[in-house]
Design a protein around this motif. Structure first.
Motif, PDB file in Angstrom:
ATOM      1  N   SER A 115       6.643   9.732  10.495  1.00 44.24           N
ATOM      2  CA  SER A 115       6.238  10.970   9.824  1.00 44.24           C
ATOM      3  C   SER A 115       7.311  11.359   8.818  1.00 44.24           C
ATOM      4  CB  SER A 115       6.053  12.110  10.842  1.00 44.24           C
ATOM      5  OG  SER A 115       5.021  11.815  11.766  1.00 44.24           O
ATOM      6  N   ILE A 116       6.875  11.969   7.718  1.00 48.49           N
ATOM      7  CA  ILE A 116       7.800  12.449   6.693  1.00 48.49           C
ATOM      8  C   ILE A 116       7.716  13.979   6.667  1.00 48.49           C
ATOM      9  CG2 ILE A 116       8.444  12.400   4.253  1.00 48.49           C
ATOM     10  CD1 ILE A 116       7.043   9.730   4.015  1.00 48.49           C
ATOM     11  N   TYR A 117       8.883  14.610   6.811  1.00 46.52           N
ATOM     12  CA  TYR A 117       8.973  16.061   6.772  1.00 46.52           C
ATOM     13  C   TYR A 117       9.884  16.477   5.619  1.00 46.52           C
ATOM     14  CZ  TYR A 117       7.379  15.473  11.605  1.00 46.52           C
ATOM     15  OH  TYR A 117       6.682  15.106  12.730  1.00 46.52           O
ATOM     16  N   LEU A 118       9.730  17.723   5.188  1.00 42.72           N
ATOM     17  CA  LEU A 118      10.568  18.255   4.120  1.00 42.72           C
ATOM     18  C   LEU A 118      11.144  19.600   4.544  1.00 42.72           C
ATOM     19  CD1 LEU A 118      10.215  18.171   0.365  1.00 42.72           C
ATOM     20  CD2 LEU A 118      10.253  20.436   1.417  1.00 42.72           C
ATOM     21  N   LEU A 119      12.415  19.796   4.216  1.00 41.16           N
ATOM     22  CA  LEU A 119      13.093  21.062   4.498  1.00 41.16           C
ATOM     23  C   LEU A 119      13.686  21.593   3.206  1.00 41.16           C
ATOM     24  CD1 LEU A 119      14.132  23.120   6.601  1.00 41.16           C
ATOM     25  CD2 LEU A 119      16.174  21.684   6.826  1.00 41.16           C
ATOM     26  N   SER A 120      13.315  22.827   2.822  1.00 39.88           N
ATOM     27  CA  SER A 120      13.843  23.481   1.622  1.00 39.88           C
ATOM     28  C   SER A 120      14.889  24.507   2.034  1.00 39.88           C
ATOM     29  CB  SER A 120      12.717  24.166   0.848  1.00 39.88           C
ATOM     30  OG  SER A 120      13.232  25.018  -0.151  1.00 39.88           O
ATOM     31  N   GLN A 121      16.074  24.370   1.473  1.00 39.19           N
ATOM     32  CA  GLN A 121      17.155  25.297   1.819  1.00 39.19           C
ATOM     33  C   GLN A 121      16.806  26.729   1.459  1.00 39.19           C
ATOM     34  OE1 GLN A 121      20.881  24.926  -0.429  1.00 39.19           O
ATOM     35  NE2 GLN A 121      21.997  25.001   1.513  1.00 39.19           N
ATOM     36  N   ASN A 122      16.087  26.921   0.348  1.00 39.02           N
ATOM     37  CA  ASN A 122      15.765  28.271  -0.134  1.00 39.02           C
ATOM     38  C   ASN A 122      14.289  28.613   0.008  1.00 39.02           C
ATOM     39  OD1 ASN A 122      18.463  28.639  -0.914  1.00 39.02           O
ATOM     40  ND2 ASN A 122      18.076  27.688  -2.916  1.00 39.02           N
ATOM     41  N   GLY A 123      13.567  27.877   0.840  1.00 41.72           N
ATOM     42  CA  GLY A 123      12.175  28.220   1.094  1.00 41.72           C
ATOM     43  C   GLY A 123      11.270  28.068  -0.107  1.00 41.72           C
ATOM     44  N   GLY A 124      11.527  27.108  -0.968  1.00 44.74           N
ATOM     45  CA  GLY A 124      10.627  26.827  -2.081  1.00 44.74           C
ATOM     46  C   GLY A 124      10.942  27.574  -3.360  1.00 44.74           C
ATOM     47  N   GLU A 125      12.195  27.939  -3.584  1.00 47.56           N
ATOM     48  CA  GLU A 125      12.560  28.531  -4.863  1.00 47.56           C
ATOM     49  C   GLU A 125      13.974  28.112  -5.253  1.00 47.56           C
ATOM     50  OE1 GLU A 125      12.384  32.767  -4.557  1.00 47.56           O
ATOM     51  OE2 GLU A 125      14.373  32.923  -3.652  1.00 47.56           O
ATOM     52  N   LEU A 126      14.244  28.119  -6.565  1.00 49.40           N
ATOM     53  CA  LEU A 126      15.578  27.844  -7.088  1.00 49.40           C
ATOM     54  C   LEU A 126      16.361  29.150  -7.074  1.00 49.40           C
ATOM     55  CD1 LEU A 126      14.438  25.638 -10.113  1.00 49.40           C
ATOM     56  CD2 LEU A 126      15.514  24.821  -8.011  1.00 49.40           C
TER      57      LEU A 126
ATOM     58  N   THR B 102      12.052  33.711 -19.062  1.00 52.11           N
ATOM     59  CA  THR B 102      12.698  34.329 -20.232  1.00 52.11           C
ATOM     60  C   THR B 102      13.679  35.415 -19.838  1.00 52.11           C
ATOM     61  OG1 THR B 102      10.703  33.871 -21.536  1.00 52.11           O
ATOM     62  CG2 THR B 102      12.277  35.477 -22.424  1.00 52.11           C
ATOM     63  N   HIS B 103      13.329  36.229 -18.858  1.00 52.70           N
ATOM     64  CA  HIS B 103      14.171  37.375 -18.500  1.00 52.70           C
ATOM     65  C   HIS B 103      15.004  37.130 -17.235  1.00 52.70           C
ATOM     66  CE1 HIS B 103      12.124  39.634 -21.594  1.00 52.70           C
ATOM     67  NE2 HIS B 103      10.940  39.301 -21.056  1.00 52.70           N
ATOM     68  N   ALA B 104      15.065  35.910 -16.785  1.00 53.85           N
ATOM     69  CA  ALA B 104      15.878  35.605 -15.602  1.00 53.85           C
ATOM     70  C   ALA B 104      17.358  35.632 -15.966  1.00 53.85           C
ATOM     71  CB  ALA B 104      15.499  34.232 -15.062  1.00 53.85           C
ATOM     72  N   PRO B 105      18.229  36.082 -15.059  1.00 51.14           N
ATOM     73  CA  PRO B 105      19.672  36.095 -15.344  1.00 51.14           C
ATOM     74  C   PRO B 105      20.178  34.691 -15.684  1.00 51.14           C
ATOM     75  CG  PRO B 105      19.196  37.338 -13.348  1.00 51.14           C
ATOM     76  CD  PRO B 105      17.928  36.637 -13.717  1.00 51.14           C
ATOM     77  N   ALA B 106      21.070  34.623 -16.644  1.00 52.93           N
ATOM     78  CA  ALA B 106      21.635  33.329 -17.017  1.00 52.93           C
ATOM     79  C   ALA B 106      22.478  32.782 -15.864  1.00 52.93           C
ATOM     80  CB  ALA B 106      22.491  33.479 -18.278  1.00 52.93           C
ATOM     81  N   GLY B 107      22.552  31.483 -15.785  1.00 53.61           N
ATOM     82  CA  GLY B 107      23.356  30.866 -14.740  1.00 53.61           C
ATOM     83  C   GLY B 107      22.685  29.622 -14.177  1.00 53.61           C
ATOM     84  N   LYS B 108      23.292  29.107 -13.130  1.00 52.53           N
ATOM     85  CA  LYS B 108      22.816  27.877 -12.496  1.00 52.53           C
ATOM     86  C   LYS B 108      21.933  28.220 -11.305  1.00 52.53           C
ATOM     87  CE  LYS B 108      24.537  23.569 -10.456  1.00 52.53           C
ATOM     88  NZ  LYS B 108      25.762  22.821 -10.075  1.00 52.53           N
ATOM     89  N   TYR B 109      20.761  27.553 -11.233  1.00 46.93           N
ATOM     90  CA  TYR B 109      19.817  27.762 -10.139  1.00 46.93           C
ATOM     91  C   TYR B 109      19.649  26.423  -9.388  1.00 46.93           C
ATOM     92  CZ  TYR B 109      18.420  32.180 -12.317  1.00 46.93           C
ATOM     93  OH  TYR B 109      18.405  33.450 -12.825  1.00 46.93           O
TER      94      TYR B 109
END
Length: 315
Positions: A236-247, A297-304
């Motif tokens: 079986s293949i499972y996936l785990l997202s550290q941030n629950g599906g968002e950057l 467009t209006h997201a804070p600048a930086g690394k995601y």
């Protein structure tokens, strides 16, 4: 960053000794001399006593491992019991069906093996080995040895595989070959479960982590990464997202949602839990795609960033 983590199920495997092979030629009459007892009148008498079964244990005593490139040979011994006058003999070992390909089977699945002289690495033509010898009067027994090996890289389903070799004993006095007896001997191995994975198209490529760099993000931007799996058992293949599906922004709690697809199918990662993606039983290739969903467009600048972990586990 995408990080692939492979889990392998460890199974306890046991090989049961097969029942001893039976002669298919009648035993000598009771009036004949007992093998090993010298006589001044009785002619030479020969009787083979092969090993009960040949268990191919593999280089690490785990049976046959398709993912390993190590070559292992299992030694087998045939005792030749003797009585009466001295004589010469030939022991012939070949596949149960005659010269040619030698195979073990588990249901419809086949695993090739090779028969060779003890201590040799070359493959005998037709998988036929002939061992010549002689026994003088008064000597009770001689031994003949051969070996069984399995070519590496055979990807077959896990389980127990069984085949047979035929052992024929000939009296070769006066340059002839008179068949004394013929017996079949079981060859047994256990194919160990194996699951191997890597990013890219080669499951054995060894690439366990990779990075998807979106550069300047914008709505509709999409990137993907391929990964491959080699397996001979259910997995079986499972996936785990550290941030629950968002950057997630590097310094704030601001997040940018994305769509995640496996082989084109939309997946919604559960926060803090593994999400089931795929079940399989054979080798396969997959594509993991990420699409930036909202207007940035209006997201804070930086690394995601988000970290995804693929867990590929044998069932």
């Amino acid at each position: 960053m995408l990080l692939a983590r492979l889990w392998l199920a460890i199974m306890a495997l046991t090989l049961a000794n097969a029942a001893s092979a039976q002669d298919d030629i009648a035993q000598s009459p009771a009036s004949m001399a007992v093998p090993g007892e010298p006589s001044t009148t009785d002619p030479c008498q020969l009787r083979p006593v092969p090993t009960r079964a040949i268990h191919y244990r593999g280089a690490r005593s785990r049976g046959y491992e398709s993912a390993s490139d190590r070559i292992h040979s299992e030694l087998a011994t045939i005792a030749i019991e003797h009585g009466g006058d001295g004589c010469t003999y030939i022991v012939r070992i070949e596949p149960d069906g005659g010269p040619g390909q030698a195979q073990m089977h588990s249901g419809p699945n086949a695993l090739a093996f090779q028969i060779d002289h003890a201590g040799r690495d070359s493959v005998q033509a037709g998988n036929v080995v002939e061992i010549q010898g002689s026994i003088p009067r008064g000597q009770r027994q001689r031994q003949a040895q051969f070996q069984i090996s399995l070519p590496p890289g055979q990807l077959v389903p896990a389980g127990q595989y069984t085949g047979r070799v035929m052992v024929s004993l000939y009296d070769s006095r006066d340059g002839g070959q008179e068949l004394v007896t013929r017996q079949s001997v079981e060859v047994v191995t256990r194919v160990a479960p194996s699951v191997t994975a890597s990013f890219g198209s080669d499951a054995r490529g060894g690439l366990r982590s990779t990075t998807l760099d979106f550069g300047p993000m914008r709505k509709g931007l999409e990137k993907s990464v391929d990964f491959a799996v080699d397996a001979n058992t259910l997995y079986s293949i499972y996936l785990l997202s550290q941030n629950g599906g968002e950057l997630r922004h590097e310094f704030t709690s601001t997040g940018i949602a994305y769509d995640l697809r496996i082989d084109g199918k939309l997946v919604a990662p559960a926060p803090g839990a593994e999400t089931a993606l795929v079940k399989g039983a054979t080798s396969s290739q997959h594509r993991l795609g990420i699409l930036i969903r909202p207007d940035t467009t209006h997201a804070p600048a930086g690394k995601y960033t988000d970290r995804l972990t693929l867990v590929i586990a044998g069932d």
